[in-house]
Scaffold this motif. Structure first.
Motif, PDB file in Angstrom:
ATOM      1  N   GLY A  46       0.815  -1.209   0.000  1.00 55.37           N
ATOM      2  CA  GLY A  46       0.000   0.000   0.000  1.00 55.37           C
ATOM      3  C   GLY A  46       0.842   1.249   0.000  1.00 55.37           C
ATOM      4  O   GLY A  46       0.315   2.361  -0.022  1.00 55.37           O
ATOM      5  N   SER A  47       2.165   1.102   0.025  1.00 55.80           N
ATOM      6  CA  SER A  47       3.069   2.245   0.080  1.00 55.80           C
ATOM      7  C   SER A  47       4.156   2.105  -0.982  1.00 55.80           C
ATOM      8  O   SER A  47       4.748   1.039  -1.143  1.00 55.80           O
ATOM      9  CB  SER A  47       3.712   2.336   1.473  1.00 55.80           C
ATOM     10  N   ARG A  48       4.426   3.191  -1.701  1.00 57.37           N
ATOM     11  CA  ARG A  48       5.496   3.183  -2.690  1.00 57.37           C
ATOM     12  C   ARG A  48       6.852   3.004  -2.015  1.00 57.37           C
ATOM     13  O   ARG A  48       7.740   2.328  -2.548  1.00 57.37           O
ATOM     14  CB  ARG A  48       5.471   4.489  -3.484  1.00 57.37           C
ATOM     15  N   ALA A  49       7.013   3.583  -0.807  1.00 54.42           N
ATOM     16  CA  ALA A  49       8.286   3.462  -0.102  1.00 54.42           C
ATOM     17  C   ALA A  49       8.605   2.009   0.210  1.00 54.42           C
ATOM     18  O   ALA A  49       9.756   1.565   0.075  1.00 54.42           O
ATOM     19  CB  ALA A  49       8.232   4.281   1.193  1.00 54.42           C
ATOM     20  N   ALA A  50       7.588   1.227   0.620  1.00 57.82           N
ATOM     21  CA  ALA A  50       7.814  -0.185   0.927  1.00 57.82           C
ATOM     22  C   ALA A  50       8.189  -0.967  -0.328  1.00 57.82           C
ATOM     23  O   ALA A  50       9.058  -1.851  -0.299  1.00 57.82           O
ATOM     24  CB  ALA A  50       6.562  -0.778   1.568  1.00 57.82           C
ATOM     25  N   ALA A  51       7.543  -0.638  -1.450  1.00 59.61           N
ATOM     26  CA  ALA A  51       7.853  -1.337  -2.706  1.00 59.61           C
ATOM     27  C   ALA A  51       9.293  -1.079  -3.138  1.00 59.61           C
ATOM     28  O   ALA A  51      10.027  -2.010  -3.512  1.00 59.61           O
ATOM     29  CB  ALA A  51       6.877  -0.886  -3.800  1.00 59.61           C
ATOM     30  N   TRP A  52       9.717   0.171  -3.075  1.00 59.43           N
ATOM     31  CA  TRP A  52      11.085   0.477  -3.483  1.00 59.43           C
ATOM     32  C   TRP A  52      12.097  -0.063  -2.491  1.00 59.43           C
ATOM     33  O   TRP A  52      13.236  -0.381  -2.859  1.00 59.43           O
ATOM     34  CB  TRP A  52      11.257   1.990  -3.666  1.00 59.43           C
ATOM     35  N   ARG A  53      11.698  -0.208  -1.246  1.00 52.39           N
ATOM     36  CA  ARG A  53      12.588  -0.820  -0.248  1.00 52.39           C
ATOM     37  C   ARG A  53      12.906  -2.262  -0.635  1.00 52.39           C
ATOM     38  O   ARG A  53      14.046  -2.723  -0.533  1.00 52.39           O
ATOM     39  CB  ARG A  53      11.924  -0.755   1.128  1.00 52.39           C
ATOM     40  N   SER A 129       5.849  -4.219   6.937  1.00 56.10           N
ATOM     41  CA  SER A 129       6.025  -3.631   5.601  1.00 56.10           C
ATOM     42  C   SER A 129       5.264  -4.425   4.543  1.00 56.10           C
ATOM     43  O   SER A 129       4.703  -3.858   3.610  1.00 56.10           O
ATOM     44  CB  SER A 129       7.505  -3.579   5.239  1.00 56.10           C
ATOM     45  N   ALA A 130       5.231  -5.754   4.700  1.00 57.12           N
ATOM     46  CA  ALA A 130       4.594  -6.602   3.690  1.00 57.12           C
ATOM     47  C   ALA A 130       3.079  -6.547   3.760  1.00 57.12           C
ATOM     48  O   ALA A 130       2.408  -6.480   2.716  1.00 57.12           O
ATOM     49  CB  ALA A 130       5.068  -8.047   3.860  1.00 57.12           C
ATOM     50  N   ALA A 131       2.513  -6.580   4.964  1.00 59.25           N
ATOM     51  CA  ALA A 131       1.050  -6.709   5.046  1.00 59.25           C
ATOM     52  C   ALA A 131       0.507  -6.138   6.346  1.00 59.25           C
ATOM     53  O   ALA A 131      -0.430  -6.691   6.924  1.00 59.25           O
ATOM     54  CB  ALA A 131       0.651  -8.171   4.920  1.00 59.25           C
ATOM     55  N   GLY A 132       1.074  -5.030   6.812  1.00 56.17           N
ATOM     56  CA  GLY A 132       0.645  -4.456   8.087  1.00 56.17           C
ATOM     57  C   GLY A 132      -0.139  -3.172   7.917  1.00 56.17           C
ATOM     58  O   GLY A 132       0.076  -2.408   6.976  1.00 56.17           O
ATOM     59  N   VAL A 140     -10.104   0.481  20.681  1.00 56.25           N
ATOM     60  CA  VAL A 140      -8.672   0.689  20.940  1.00 56.25           C
ATOM     61  C   VAL A 140      -7.930   0.662  19.610  1.00 56.25           C
ATOM     62  O   VAL A 140      -8.387   0.040  18.644  1.00 56.25           O
ATOM     63  CB  VAL A 140      -8.088  -0.397  21.874  1.00 56.25           C
ATOM     64  N   PRO A 141      -6.754   1.315  19.519  1.00 56.93           N
ATOM     65  CA  PRO A 141      -5.940   1.214  18.304  1.00 56.93           C
ATOM     66  C   PRO A 141      -5.456  -0.225  18.116  1.00 56.93           C
ATOM     67  O   PRO A 141      -5.239  -0.955  19.091  1.00 56.93           O
ATOM     68  CB  PRO A 141      -4.760   2.157  18.575  1.00 56.93           C
ATOM     69  N   ARG A 142      -5.277  -0.616  16.842  1.00 58.00           N
ATOM     70  CA  ARG A 142      -4.817  -1.972  16.545  1.00 58.00           C
ATOM     71  C   ARG A 142      -3.778  -1.927  15.439  1.00 58.00           C
ATOM     72  O   ARG A 142      -3.905  -1.164  14.492  1.00 58.00           O
ATOM     73  CB  ARG A 142      -5.973  -2.889  16.091  1.00 58.00           C
ATOM     74  N   LEU A 143      -2.750  -2.759  15.594  1.00 65.19           N
ATOM     75  CA  LEU A 143      -1.795  -3.007  14.515  1.00 65.19           C
ATOM     76  C   LEU A 143      -2.042  -4.430  14.043  1.00 65.19           C
ATOM     77  O   LEU A 143      -2.008  -5.367  14.855  1.00 65.19           O
ATOM     78  CB  LEU A 143      -0.366  -2.828  15.016  1.00 65.19           C
ATOM     79  N   GLN A 144      -2.300  -4.614  12.743  1.00 65.14           N
ATOM     80  CA  GLN A 144      -2.625  -5.936  12.224  1.00 65.14           C
ATOM     81  C   GLN A 144      -1.719  -6.283  11.049  1.00 65.14           C
ATOM     82  O   GLN A 144      -1.446  -5.448  10.191  1.00 65.14           O
ATOM     83  CB  GLN A 144      -4.095  -6.005  11.790  1.00 65.14           C
ATOM     84  N   ILE A 145      -1.267  -7.534  11.033  1.00 65.79           N
ATOM     85  CA  ILE A 145      -0.427  -8.044   9.955  1.00 65.79           C
ATOM     86  C   ILE A 145      -1.075  -9.330   9.451  1.00 65.79           C
ATOM     87  O   ILE A 145      -1.259 -10.281  10.221  1.00 65.79           O
ATOM     88  CB  ILE A 145       1.007  -8.321  10.431  1.00 65.79           C
TER      89      ILE A 145
END
Length: 312
Positions: A46-53, A129-132, A140-145
């Motif tokens: 979902g991010s160009r930065a992650a793809a170029w990384r 980076s791959a799927a988070g 509550v806030p959630r971080l999901q991968i």
């Protein structure tokens, strides 16, 4: 673009794409990222930065190119990375088990799992980076991968726990994927900071605090509106009862009750305290309320008791 207009997920992706790493950490990150690729060696971000990384890691670690393409609608684009010679890349990264006919390993390679304590941040970073995603909806806030297999999910959850964030794994019934979840503002902030995204952690806290204040303000407004509505309904009911009482009693109303009754009819939305100030002499709100109750009760007695003033 300013951080105010980016999601927390995008801010984290930019941080993770720009932070410097060492050669060993880059290798672990690339191995974990490739475990999220499809069978034909495609990764979507979902991010160009992650793809170029990913492309950078492929070039520095394996001298292998990766082609980036933009897919999806313009409003919500995704960046797709296609890895050249995906099978060869997996063999070199230890993602294919030669002892089992070249089948893909279920989780991460044994040599990566053996160093889980040392490389936890790199594994968790690659998983995010791959799927988070970071979600600021719900209680509550959630971080999901979202992970491709249970073994990968367990490895990523274990890495997150080793960097100080409590992570759980659950099976997603609709998609069939395994989902790693970190819940709670402190736990999510700890995870983001540990994987190399402290700015995203700070922005998340600010936005969550703003959201909580907004929800509290909305709740206060709703409560105030509800209380006002109840007060208006009670006043209208009382005015109708006073009007009916005067009609029933006629000229039999005591002067002190008649005076407060007429004030009530003249000021139908006024509170008891305001009516008391309008009275002459001024009365307390308890006295006003008591006189109105006695007026209504007197009228009720007249309607339920027989009229003894007439003879048969």
């Amino acid at each position: 673009m300013d951080d105010d207009f980016r999601s927390v997920t995008d801010i984290a992706a930019l941080e993770l794409g720009a932070a410097p790493r060492d050669d060993h950490t880059d290798r672990v990150e690339l191995v974990t990222l490739m475990r999220f690729a499809t069978g034909d060696g495609v990764l979507a971000f979902g991010s160009r930065a992650a793809a170029w990384r990913v492309c950078t890691l492929l070039g520095t670690q394996l001298k292998t190119p990766g082609r980036v393409a933009v897919i999806g609608p313009r409003a919500r684009p995704r960046w797709q990375v296609r890895v050249a010679e995906a099978t060869g890349v997996r063999i070199r990264l230890g993602l294919l088990d030669r002892r089992r006919g070249g089948r893909r390993v279920q989780g991460l390679p044994p040599e990566v799992i053996a160093r889980l304590d040392q490389d936890a941040a790199a594994i968790a970073r690659a998983g995010f980076s791959a799927a988070g995603t970071v979600h600021l909806t719900g209680p509550v806030p959630r971080l999901q991968i979202t992970c491709p297999t249970l073994a990968v999910a367990l490895a990523v959850a274990g890495a997150l726990r080793r960097v100080g964030a409590v992570a759980g794994v659950r099976h997603h019934e609709r998609t069939g994927a395994e989902q790693v979840t970190v819940a709670g503002i402190d736990a999510v902030a700890t995870a983001l900071a540990a994987i190399g995204a402290p700015r995203a952690a700070q922005r998340m806290r600010v936005r969550w605090d703003d959201r909580c204040r907004s929800r509290a303000y909305s709740a206060t407004r709703e409560l105030t509106a509800a209380n006002t509505g109840r007060a208006q309904h009670a006043a209208a009911t009382q005015v109708a009862a006073v009007r009916a009482a005067l009609a029933v009693l006629g000229d039999r109303v005591p002067d002190h009750l008649a005076a407060i009754a007429h004030l009530r009819l003249q000021h139908p939305q006024a509170g008891m305290g305001a009516l008391g100030k309008l009275a002459s002499p001024p009365l307390s709100k308890d006295t006003v309320a008591g006189r109105l109750r006695r007026l209504i009760a007197l009228a009720e007695r007249h309607t339920t008791q027989p009229d003894t003033t007439q003879t048969s």
